[in-house]
Design a protein around this motif. Sequence first.
Motif, PDB file in Angstrom:
ATOM      1  N   ASP A 154      -3.895  -8.561   6.354  1.00  0.00           N
ATOM      2  CA  ASP A 154      -4.868  -8.108   7.340  1.00  0.00           C
ATOM      3  C   ASP A 154      -4.380  -8.186   8.772  1.00  0.00           C
ATOM      4  N   GLY A 155      -3.090  -8.003   8.981  1.00  0.00           N
ATOM      5  CA  GLY A 155      -2.576  -7.961  10.343  1.00  0.00           C
ATOM      6  C   GLY A 155      -2.804  -6.586  10.928  1.00  0.00           C
ATOM      7  N   PRO A 156      -2.438  -6.410  12.205  1.00  0.00           N
ATOM      8  CA  PRO A 156      -2.681  -5.132  12.863  1.00  0.00           C
ATOM      9  C   PRO A 156      -1.978  -3.952  12.170  1.00  0.00           C
ATOM     10  N   CYS A 157      -0.834  -4.165  11.549  1.00  0.00           N
ATOM     11  CA  CYS A 157      -0.058  -3.024  11.028  1.00  0.00           C
ATOM     12  C   CYS A 157       0.287  -3.088   9.546  1.00  0.00           C
ATOM     13  N   ASN A 158      -0.265  -4.047   8.794  1.00  0.00           N
ATOM     14  CA  ASN A 158       0.153  -4.182   7.390  1.00  0.00           C
ATOM     15  C   ASN A 158       0.041  -2.866   6.629  1.00  0.00           C
ATOM     16  N   ARG A 159      -1.113  -2.224   6.766  1.00  0.00           N
ATOM     17  CA  ARG A 159      -1.340  -1.008   5.970  1.00  0.00           C
ATOM     18  C   ARG A 159      -0.391   0.093   6.386  1.00  0.00           C
ATOM     19  N   GLN A 160      -0.218   0.221   7.691  1.00  0.00           N
ATOM     20  CA  GLN A 160       0.674   1.251   8.218  1.00  0.00           C
ATOM     21  C   GLN A 160       2.106   1.049   7.720  1.00  0.00           C
ATOM     22  N   ARG A 161       2.578  -0.194   7.752  1.00  0.00           N
ATOM     23  CA  ARG A 161       3.956  -0.469   7.324  1.00  0.00           C
ATOM     24  C   ARG A 161       4.169  -0.092   5.862  1.00  0.00           C
ATOM     25  N   MET A 162       3.217  -0.484   5.022  1.00  0.00           N
ATOM     26  CA  MET A 162       3.365  -0.219   3.590  1.00  0.00           C
ATOM     27  C   MET A 162       3.205   1.266   3.281  1.00  0.00           C
ATOM     28  N   LYS A 163       2.293   1.906   3.997  1.00  0.00           N
ATOM     29  CA  LYS A 163       2.069   3.338   3.791  1.00  0.00           C
ATOM     30  C   LYS A 163       3.355   4.094   4.116  1.00  0.00           C
ATOM     31  N   HIS A 164       3.967   3.721   5.218  1.00  0.00           N
ATOM     32  CA  HIS A 164       5.202   4.378   5.637  1.00  0.00           C
ATOM     33  C   HIS A 164       6.308   4.152   4.601  1.00  0.00           C
ATOM     34  N   ARG A 165       6.448   2.897   4.151  1.00  0.00           N
ATOM     35  CA  ARG A 165       7.498   2.559   3.197  1.00  0.00           C
ATOM     36  C   ARG A 165       7.340   3.353   1.892  1.00  0.00           C
TER      37      ARG A 165
ATOM     38  N   GLU B 134       9.333  10.372  -0.779  1.00  0.00           N
ATOM     39  CA  GLU B 134      10.021  11.561  -0.263  1.00  0.00           C
ATOM     40  C   GLU B 134      11.510  11.559  -0.589  1.00  0.00           C
ATOM     41  N   GLY B 135      12.059  10.379  -0.851  1.00  0.00           N
ATOM     42  CA  GLY B 135      13.485  10.295  -1.152  1.00  0.00           C
ATOM     43  C   GLY B 135      13.792  10.395  -2.644  1.00  0.00           C
ATOM     44  N   ALA B 136      12.743  10.479  -3.461  1.00  0.00           N
ATOM     45  CA  ALA B 136      12.947  10.450  -4.917  1.00  0.00           C
ATOM     46  C   ALA B 136      13.866  11.590  -5.371  1.00  0.00           C
ATOM     47  N   TRP B 137      13.686  12.773  -4.803  1.00  0.00           N
ATOM     48  CA  TRP B 137      14.491  13.920  -5.260  1.00  0.00           C
ATOM     49  C   TRP B 137      15.969  13.719  -4.920  1.00  0.00           C
ATOM     50  N   VAL B 138      16.244  12.996  -3.830  1.00  0.00           N
ATOM     51  CA  VAL B 138      17.643  12.758  -3.459  1.00  0.00           C
ATOM     52  C   VAL B 138      18.298  11.874  -4.515  1.00  0.00           C
ATOM     53  N   ARG B 139      17.594  10.809  -4.900  1.00  0.00           N
ATOM     54  CA  ARG B 139      18.161   9.894  -5.900  1.00  0.00           C
ATOM     55  C   ARG B 139      18.347  10.607  -7.235  1.00  0.00           C
ATOM     56  N   GLU B 140      17.377  11.453  -7.560  1.00  0.00           N
ATOM     57  CA  GLU B 140      17.464  12.210  -8.808  1.00  0.00           C
ATOM     58  C   GLU B 140      18.677  13.140  -8.773  1.00  0.00           C
TER      59      GLU B 140
END
Lengths: 327, 95
Positions: A289-300, A306-312
């Motif tokens: 419940d910090g100021p940016c927890n949700r934002q950080r995880m959403k971004h990650r 978005e990178g899944a196709w590169v690894r594939e």
Amino acid sequence: MYAQALNAKDLTPVRAEDPEKLAAFQARIDAEEKIEPNDWMPEQYRRTLIRQISQHAHSEIIGMQPEGNWVTRAPTLKRKAQLLAKIQDEGGHGLYLYAAAETLGVSREELYGQLLSGKAKYSSIFNYPTLNYADMGAIGWLVDGAAIMNQIALCRCSYGPYARAMILICKEESFHQRQGYEIMVAMCRGSKEQRQMAQDALDRFWWPAMMMFGPHDSDSPHSELSMKWKIKRFSNDGLRQKFFDATVPQAQYLGLTIPDPKLKHNKKTGHWDHSEIDWDEFVRVINGDGPCNRQRMKHRRQVEAEGAWVREALHAHAAKKAARKAA
Amino acid sequence: MTEKATPLWEVFIRPRNGLAHRHVGSLHAVDAEMALQNARDVYTRRGETFSIWVVPSAAIIASDPGEKDVMFEPTASKIYRHPTFYEVPEEVGHM
């Protein structure tokens, strides 16, 4: 530090260990021998290390975000290049640490899955926003400063791969703190507005940086075993005090005011006395419940998807090349 | 995660000072080319390197730490393999 959340209860039952093996293990630790991946170790030693090293790795990876916020808006090309170099290091440090954790028999994919699902934690400090460019200075100076103090202690950790990763990281990271302090010096010697920005950054990052060392020793139930097994060499409070003492004069040199009315030099102990940390805030931020927890995880999660196709594609390309070679 | 695991590689680098390649860590890569490139990006960012070796971790044959006593014990009794075993008269000086 980067393993602040180790205090969260580990609900897995502790397996009874063979007392003879346990005694031999403790004797090796006491003799300052390093424990290596294929050596016998108590299950709880392994588990504590996996949790600690992976939390540390996750912190490096999530820690790229608050700084990434300022790459495109760094004031000069020089500052931009420095910030990029620092963020690149953090990516590399995440990799060193994941690799160290993997030697304990867990895959990187598994560890990464724990981060993305929210099961694994990372340092509370990265859940604070970076609101002005002076935050890049404050982060380098205070956050990296606190991290280095902790990591130097970890260079002597009893687990070989973790200790070696720490040595490599400390060697590379020594520029991070100096880089941050240099930004602070430049801003404090600048215009009135720049000094205000530097003060504002210090005001917001001071306490969160002090929280990086984790709860009081008295509230840190796992510490005792970690000390006994030399996973940890110094107590949370001991390292925090050391950091206070080192940092207060640096703030004074900058002409900035530390946001603590109770800060006072104690002539008797030689240390700086300070106010109590707001532990409610600490618990809130660690638990999501910090100021940016949700934002950080959403971004990650978004970046991962978005990178899944590169690894594939990489796997497909490697398979095609291997098939061609075999033909 | 259901994603396919990416193979593990061990990285060895030879520093500029001409010493032998030394193990520095490991990384994941799908093939040798990617392993070399990643090793360069991750382990040689400070211009300290002259050459890199990457080896699939699975290809390394290691001695068994459980048998280290049997493996290395025979050397323990052979102290005459060390220079300090031999006495040189003081008058002769450093040798």
